[in-house]
Write a protein that holds these residues in place. Structure first.
Motif, short mmCIF file in Angstrom:
data_model
loop_
_atom_site.label_atom_id
_atom_site.label_comp_id
_atom_site.label_asym_id
_atom_site.label_seq_id
_atom_site.Cartn_x
_atom_site.Cartn_y
_atom_site.Cartn_z
N LEU A 119 -2.26 -18.11 -41.93
CA LEU A 119 -1.27 -19.16 -42.18
C LEU A 119 -0.12 -19.09 -41.18
O LEU A 119 0.33 -20.11 -40.65
N MET A 120 0.36 -17.89 -40.90
CA MET A 120 1.44 -17.73 -39.92
C MET A 120 1.00 -18.15 -38.53
O MET A 120 1.75 -18.79 -37.78
N TYR A 121 -0.23 -17.81 -38.18
CA TYR A 121 -0.78 -18.22 -36.88
C TYR A 121 -0.86 -19.74 -36.79
O TYR A 121 -0.44 -20.34 -35.79
N THR A 122 -1.38 -20.37 -37.84
CA THR A 122 -1.50 -21.83 -37.86
C THR A 122 -0.13 -22.50 -37.79
O THR A 122 0.04 -23.49 -37.05
N ALA A 123 0.83 -21.98 -38.54
CA ALA A 123 2.18 -22.55 -38.53
C ALA A 123 2.80 -22.46 -37.15
O ALA A 123 3.45 -23.41 -36.68
N ALA A 124 2.60 -21.33 -36.47
CA ALA A 124 3.14 -21.16 -35.12
C ALA A 124 2.52 -22.17 -34.16
O ALA A 124 3.23 -22.77 -33.32
N ILE A 125 1.21 -22.41 -34.29
CA ILE A 125 0.53 -23.37 -33.42
C ILE A 125 1.06 -24.78 -33.67
O ILE A 125 1.27 -25.55 -32.73
N VAL A 126 1.25 -25.13 -34.93
CA VAL A 126 1.75 -26.46 -35.27
C VAL A 126 3.16 -26.68 -34.70
O VAL A 126 3.46 -27.72 -34.12
N ILE A 127 4.01 -25.67 -34.85
CA ILE A 127 5.38 -25.78 -34.34
C ILE A 127 5.39 -25.94 -32.82
O ILE A 127 6.09 -26.80 -32.27
N VAL A 128 4.59 -25.13 -32.14
CA VAL A 128 4.51 -25.22 -30.68
C VAL A 128 3.95 -26.57 -30.26
O VAL A 128 4.41 -27.18 -29.28
N ASN A 129 2.95 -27.06 -31.00
CA ASN A 129 2.34 -28.35 -30.68
C ASN A 129 3.36 -29.48 -30.78
O ASN A 129 3.41 -30.37 -29.92
N ILE A 130 4.18 -29.44 -31.82
CA ILE A 130 5.20 -30.48 -32.02
C ILE A 130 6.27 -30.39 -30.94
O ILE A 130 6.65 -31.41 -30.32
N LEU A 131 6.77 -29.19 -30.69
CA LEU A 131 7.79 -29.02 -29.66
C LEU A 131 7.24 -29.39 -28.28
O LEU A 131 7.94 -30.01 -27.47
N SER A 138 2.37 -30.56 -24.56
CA SER A 138 1.79 -30.17 -25.84
C SER A 138 0.49 -29.40 -25.68
O SER A 138 0.31 -28.31 -26.24
N ALA A 139 -0.45 -29.95 -24.92
CA ALA A 139 -1.76 -29.31 -24.77
C ALA A 139 -1.65 -27.95 -24.09
O ALA A 139 -2.26 -26.97 -24.52
N LEU A 140 -0.84 -27.89 -23.02
CA LEU A 140 -0.70 -26.64 -22.27
C LEU A 140 -0.05 -25.55 -23.12
O LEU A 140 -0.55 -24.42 -23.20
N LEU A 141 1.07 -25.87 -23.75
CA LEU A 141 1.79 -24.88 -24.54
C LEU A 141 0.98 -24.44 -25.76
O LEU A 141 0.94 -23.25 -26.10
N THR A 142 0.34 -25.40 -26.43
CA THR A 142 -0.45 -25.06 -27.61
C THR A 142 -1.61 -24.14 -27.25
O THR A 142 -1.87 -23.15 -27.93
N GLY A 143 -2.30 -24.46 -26.17
CA GLY A 143 -3.42 -23.62 -25.73
C GLY A 143 -2.97 -22.24 -25.32
O GLY A 143 -3.60 -21.24 -25.69
N LEU A 144 -1.88 -22.17 -24.58
CA LEU A 144 -1.38 -20.88 -24.09
C LEU A 144 -0.88 -20.00 -25.23
O LEU A 144 -1.27 -18.83 -25.35
N VAL A 145 -0.02 -20.56 -26.07
CA VAL A 145 0.54 -19.80 -27.18
C VAL A 145 -0.56 -19.43 -28.17
O VAL A 145 -0.60 -18.31 -28.70
N GLY A 146 -1.48 -20.37 -28.42
CA GLY A 146 -2.58 -20.10 -29.34
C GLY A 146 -3.43 -18.94 -28.88
O GLY A 146 -3.81 -18.07 -29.66
N PHE A 147 -3.74 -18.91 -27.59
CA PHE A 147 -4.57 -17.83 -27.05
C PHE A 147 -3.83 -16.49 -27.12
O PHE A 147 -4.41 -15.47 -27.52
N VAL A 148 -2.57 -16.47 -26.72
CA VAL A 148 -1.79 -15.22 -26.72
C VAL A 148 -1.66 -14.67 -28.14
O VAL A 148 -1.89 -13.47 -28.38
N LEU A 149 -1.31 -15.53 -29.09
CA LEU A 149 -1.17 -15.07 -30.47
C LEU A 149 -2.50 -14.60 -31.04
O LEU A 149 -2.57 -13.59 -31.76
N PHE A 150 -3.57 -15.32 -30.72
CA PHE A 150 -4.90 -14.90 -31.19
C PHE A 150 -5.25 -13.52 -30.67
O PHE A 150 -5.76 -12.67 -31.40
N ALA A 151 -4.97 -13.28 -29.39
CA ALA A 151 -5.26 -11.98 -28.80
C ALA A 151 -4.44 -10.88 -29.48
O ALA A 151 -4.96 -9.81 -29.81
N LEU A 152 -3.16 -11.14 -29.69
CA LEU A 152 -2.29 -10.13 -30.29
C LEU A 152 -2.68 -9.82 -31.74
O LEU A 152 -2.50 -8.69 -32.21
N LEU A 153 -3.18 -10.82 -32.45
CA LEU A 153 -3.54 -10.64 -33.85
C LEU A 153 -5.02 -10.31 -34.05
O LEU A 153 -5.49 -10.25 -35.19
#
Length: 245
Positions: A119-131, A138-153
């Motif tokens: 849920l925290m991962y999904t919420a972070a992706i949604v926030i980054v996507n909106i910002l 949107s596409a670049l930041l969402t993909g980048l942040v999503g990949f980094v967070l996925f790797a860390l978690l």
């Protein structure tokens, strides 16, 4: 690394009947967004939300927002349920204990913790996507942040199930393991990408573009994702054991 692949396959082959049963929630989780009245599309064995269409069509209604939120929550719950059940097969093998006893004692706690991480991962992706939409990235930041967070978690859900760790400790250990032993994550990422891509190509050739999407979704949920959940748990156990020594 070859040992993790072999151990994962042996457990996968030995427990295939249970794995197929435990994988049903994966199908439900992936299908929920598709069944709900949401702007989604199906590709590579997964369902994706068309967030851009929400912005283009103007302000989203409260009803649509509620539907999206509820669908996402239920989808994550089913994902958590399936992830925990399959990971517990690895824990059962490693600890030589019966999965039925383990499930009765800790499954609710494990599912709750894993769900909060998802849920925290999904919420972070949604926030980054909106910002990102408001700055045109949107596409670049969402993909980048999503990949980094996925790797860390990456190891955090496995740490919760295998070692009954708190969320904070599981996340810290996941980050530490990723930087100390990154080869398991790289292998996992490369293998799952290659296998799903190959399956997608074969199914398109055999069944056509439209039908193949649904076939890949089912095969991915029942056969491919469960193996890589096992791989995550096995990699966590091996990596964490090496670091402790």
């Amino acid at each position: 690394m070859a040992g993790v692949l072999e151990e994962s396959y042996e457990l996968y082959r030995e427990k295939i009947s249970l794995i197929l049963l435990f994988s049903i929630p994966f199908i439900i989780a992936f299908a929920i967004p598709m069944l709900a009245s949401l702007p989604t599309y199906l590709t590579a064995g997964a369902i994706f939300l068309r967030s851009a269409s929400i912005f283009v069509n103007g302000s989203i209604s409260q009803l649509s927002l509620i539907v999206i939120t509820i669908s996402t929550i239920f989808s994550l719950l089913f994902l958590s349920f399936a992830f925990v059940l399959i990971s517990m097969l690895v824990k059962s093998k490693r600890t030589h204990s019966k999965i039925g006893i383990m499930a009765m004692k800790n499954i609710e706690s494990y599912i709750g913790k894993v769900f909060l991480i998802f849920l925290m991962y999904t919420a972070a992706i949604v926030i980054v996507n909106i910002l990102g939409y408001f700055v045109g990235l949107s596409a670049l930041l969402t993909g980048l942040v999503g990949f980094v967070l996925f790797a860390l978690l990456f190891y955090a859900p496995s740490a919760i199930v295998m070692d009954d760790k708190r969320i904070g400790r599981a996340v810290k250990d996941s980050i530490r393991l990723l930087f100390k032993e990154p080869q398991y994550f790289v292998m996992w990422l490369v293998l799952i990408t290659v296998i799903i891509s190959a399956l997608d190509v074969v199914c398109i050739a055999l069944f056509g573009t439209v039908l193949s999407k649904y076939i890949v979704l089912i095969l991915n949920s029942l056969l491919i994702v469960p193996y890589f959940v096992i791989f995550q748990a096995e990699a966590y156990m091996d990596t964490f054991r090496l670091l402790r020594h």
